[in-house]
Write an enzyme that holds these catalytic residues in place. Structure first.
Site, PDB file in Angstrom:
ATOM      1  N   HIS A 116      39.135  51.631  40.119  1.00  0.00           N
ATOM      2  CA  HIS A 116      39.211  51.044  41.450  1.00  0.00           C
ATOM      3  C   HIS A 116      40.363  51.768  42.165  1.00  0.00           C
ATOM      4  CE1 HIS A 116      40.263  47.954  44.449  1.00  0.00           C
ATOM      5  NE2 HIS A 116      39.057  47.469  44.262  1.00  0.00           N
ATOM      6  N   ASP A 193      44.278  47.771  34.117  1.00  0.00           N
ATOM      7  CA  ASP A 193      43.759  47.025  35.256  1.00  0.00           C
ATOM      8  C   ASP A 193      42.708  46.053  34.707  1.00  0.00           C
ATOM      9  OD1 ASP A 193      42.309  46.075  37.358  1.00  0.00           O
ATOM     10  OD2 ASP A 193      41.937  48.012  38.295  1.00  0.00           O
ATOM     11  N   GLN A 196      38.648  43.024  36.254  1.00  0.00           N
ATOM     12  CA  GLN A 196      37.247  42.695  35.943  1.00  0.00           C
ATOM     13  C   GLN A 196      37.051  42.140  34.543  1.00  0.00           C
ATOM     14  OE1 GLN A 196      34.816  42.480  37.991  1.00  0.00           O
ATOM     15  NE2 GLN A 196      35.830  43.437  39.732  1.00  0.00           N
ATOM     16  N   LYS A 219      39.515  36.342  41.116  1.00  0.00           N
ATOM     17  CA  LYS A 219      38.368  36.797  40.321  1.00  0.00           C
ATOM     18  C   LYS A 219      38.224  35.957  39.053  1.00  0.00           C
ATOM     19  CE  LYS A 219      38.854  41.591  41.810  1.00  0.00           C
ATOM     20  NZ  LYS A 219      37.752  41.947  42.689  1.00  0.00           N
ATOM     21  N   CYS A 356      35.169  50.176  46.518  1.00  0.00           N
ATOM     22  CA  CYS A 356      36.576  50.627  46.414  1.00  0.00           C
ATOM     23  C   CYS A 356      36.779  51.533  45.207  1.00  0.00           C
ATOM     24  CB  CYS A 356      37.558  49.463  46.352  1.00  0.00           C
ATOM     25  SG  CYS A 356      37.420  48.365  47.745  1.00  0.00           S
TER      26      CYS A 356
HETATM   27  N1  PMP Z   1      40.772  46.648  40.100  1.00  0.00           N
HETATM   28  C1  PMP Z   1      39.492  46.312  39.913  1.00  0.00           C
HETATM   29  C2  PMP Z   1      38.772  46.823  38.704  1.00  0.00           C
HETATM   30  C3  PMP Z   1      38.855  45.485  40.842  1.00  0.00           C
HETATM   31  O1  PMP Z   1      37.578  45.151  40.657  1.00  0.00           O
HETATM   32  C4  PMP Z   1      39.586  45.011  41.949  1.00  0.00           C
HETATM   33  C5  PMP Z   1      38.931  44.118  42.995  1.00  0.00           C
HETATM   34  N2  PMP Z   1      37.688  44.571  43.428  1.00  0.00           N
HETATM   35  C6  PMP Z   1      40.922  45.380  42.084  1.00  0.00           C
HETATM   36  C7  PMP Z   1      41.475  46.198  41.138  1.00  0.00           C
HETATM   37  C8  PMP Z   1      41.754  44.917  43.240  1.00  0.00           C
HETATM   38  O2  PMP Z   1      41.923  43.537  43.183  1.00  0.00           O
HETATM   39  P1  PMP Z   1      42.541  42.755  44.432  1.00  0.00           P
HETATM   40  O3  PMP Z   1      41.717  43.133  45.615  1.00  0.00           O
HETATM   41  O4  PMP Z   1      42.400  41.325  44.052  1.00  0.00           O
HETATM   42  O5  PMP Z   1      43.963  43.180  44.554  1.00  0.00           O
END
Ligand code: PMP
Length: 400
Positions: A116, A193, A196, A219, A356
């Protein structure tokens, strides 16, 4: 807890009976007990934490710190290794901003094309600033990160390894325990990270032996606006804070200042008290259901849907071998946003775009993809409605 009853814990399904929510990888829905905890705090308290000596403030402080304690147990960390942030993005940026002080010219930072943006971009920027080298683990033919390929990029110059636990586009799980073991032999730090994975599988930071880990409350059935940064205490101790202000300072004079110990050194200013308190309810819910039940349920729905979707002519699935309940797909020659709009007409919520993670789209050679992602409140009926809606979308665009 009976999985059939879980859906009833989420009030949206009483208000909007038709909705088929398959976008939990973006944000999960909120159970009533989380909403109740939020409103209870605002109706009955509303005071700040860590400051007041009066009863109301200490009740708020205790509730806030209880979430920290329970989160620490949840991931097998120490309480003072759990820092509250605004979310995964914030957590990952804090690590990069602070740890860049230990990065020098020529050092190497390993990341991947599966990341991401919030996992990869902070280190891309550190690499530019510190004249370090950003290195990508080559993905295998399925676009997975493998230990073998990680070995190819790990060198004596590697200082940081920043990887996703589960890909938000393809649902692949990174073999992070093995990778952390290898990285530590080179004295590199490992940042995970876990945005997920946090609500889909048990995570033991001591067992994985990662140095840092980031995740978001929104999440994992908790409120928006809160995230967690886990860090090994000895590393947090030596790292400089990146935000300065109230409650993070130990002593200051006109010229200089000293900082409180972690986690407070990284928690400048008034935190999101209500949301942190309510997050505790989300953690309790996950604990009460249990990961065994969660994983079995999500995987059953995943395989059931995958089998049906695979039979739809004109549908291209990009992650047949996903480890987690995410299906990335497109209808041949139809733009994913057009498909998502048709699915919406049947109340099916899926995500369309690059999620993203533009490097994943590039690796797949697709401008964007559709993503159906599953959570504890999904049912077989949801899966059937998705499949029906995809067939209708395909037919609408006259593909067959
Ligand atoms: N890393 C991953 C793997 C994600 O799926 C996401 C959210 N789509 C993020 C980071 C960023 O999370 P947040 O928008 O809650 O900061």
């Amino acid at each position: 807890m009976n999985i059939d009853k879980i859906k009833s814990l989420f009030p949206i399904f009483k208000i909007n009976k038709e909705i088929v929510y398959l976008d939990s990888a973006a944000s999960s829905l909120k159970p009533q007990r989380v909403i109740d905890a939020l409103t209870y705090y605002y109706a009955n308290n509303g005071s700040n934490i860590h400051r007041g000596v009066y009863k109301l403030a200490s009740i708020a402080t205790d509730a806030f710190e209880l979430t920290r304690k329970n989160l620490a147990t949840f991931i097998n960390a120490l309480e003072n290794e759990v820092i509250f942030t605004k979310g995964t993005t914030d957590s990952l940026n804090i690590i990069a901003e602070s740890y860049k002080n230990f990065i020098n010219e020529g050092d190497e930072i390993i990341t991947s094309e599966l990341e991401h943006h919030s996992s990869m971009l902070p280190w891309q920027q550190v690499a530019i600033e510190r004249k370090a080298k950003l290195v990508y683990v080559p993905l295998d033919s399925d676009h997975k990160i493998t230990v073998e390929n990680f070995k190819k990029v790990l060198t004596d110059k590697t200082k940081v390894v920043a990887l996703t636990h589960v890909s938000n586009v393809l649902g692949y799980e990174t073999p992070i325990k093995e990778i952390a073991f290898l990285a530590h032999q080179k004295n590199a730090i490992v940042i995970l990270d876990a945005a997920q994975s946090i609500s889909h599988m048990p995570i033991d930071v001591k067992d994985l032996n990662v140095d840092f880990m980031a995740f978001s409350s929104h999440k994992m059935y908790g409120p928006n606006g809160v995230g967690v940064l886990y860090g090994k205490y000895e590393l947090l101790e030596k790292m400089p804070p990146v935000e300065f202000g109230g409650e993070m300072v130990h002593l200051t004079n006109k010229e200089n200042a000293t900082w409180k110990v972690p986690p407070y050194k990284f928690e400048a200013g008034t935190p999101d008290v209500a949301d942190v308190i309510a997050l505790n309810e989300a953690v309790s819910l996950i604990n009460e259901i249990g990961f065994k039940t969660i994983m079995e349920h999500e995987e059953k729905l995943h395989q059931y849907t995958l089998e049906k979707m695979s039979k739809i002519k004109g549908v291209n699935i990009f992650n047949q071998k996903a480890d987690h309940a995410i299906i990335a797909f497109n209808i041949n020659d139809v733009h994913p946003h057009d498909v998502a709009s048709i699915l919406d007409q049947y109340n099916v919520c899926v995500r369309a775009g690059h999620h993203c993670a533009q490097l994943v789209s590039k690796a797949l050679n697709q401008p964007s993809t559709l993503r159906a992602s599953f959570a504890i409140y999904n049912t077989y009926e949801d899966c059937d409605k998705l499949v029906d809606a995809v067939i209708k979308a395909r037919d609408f665009f006259n593909q067959f």
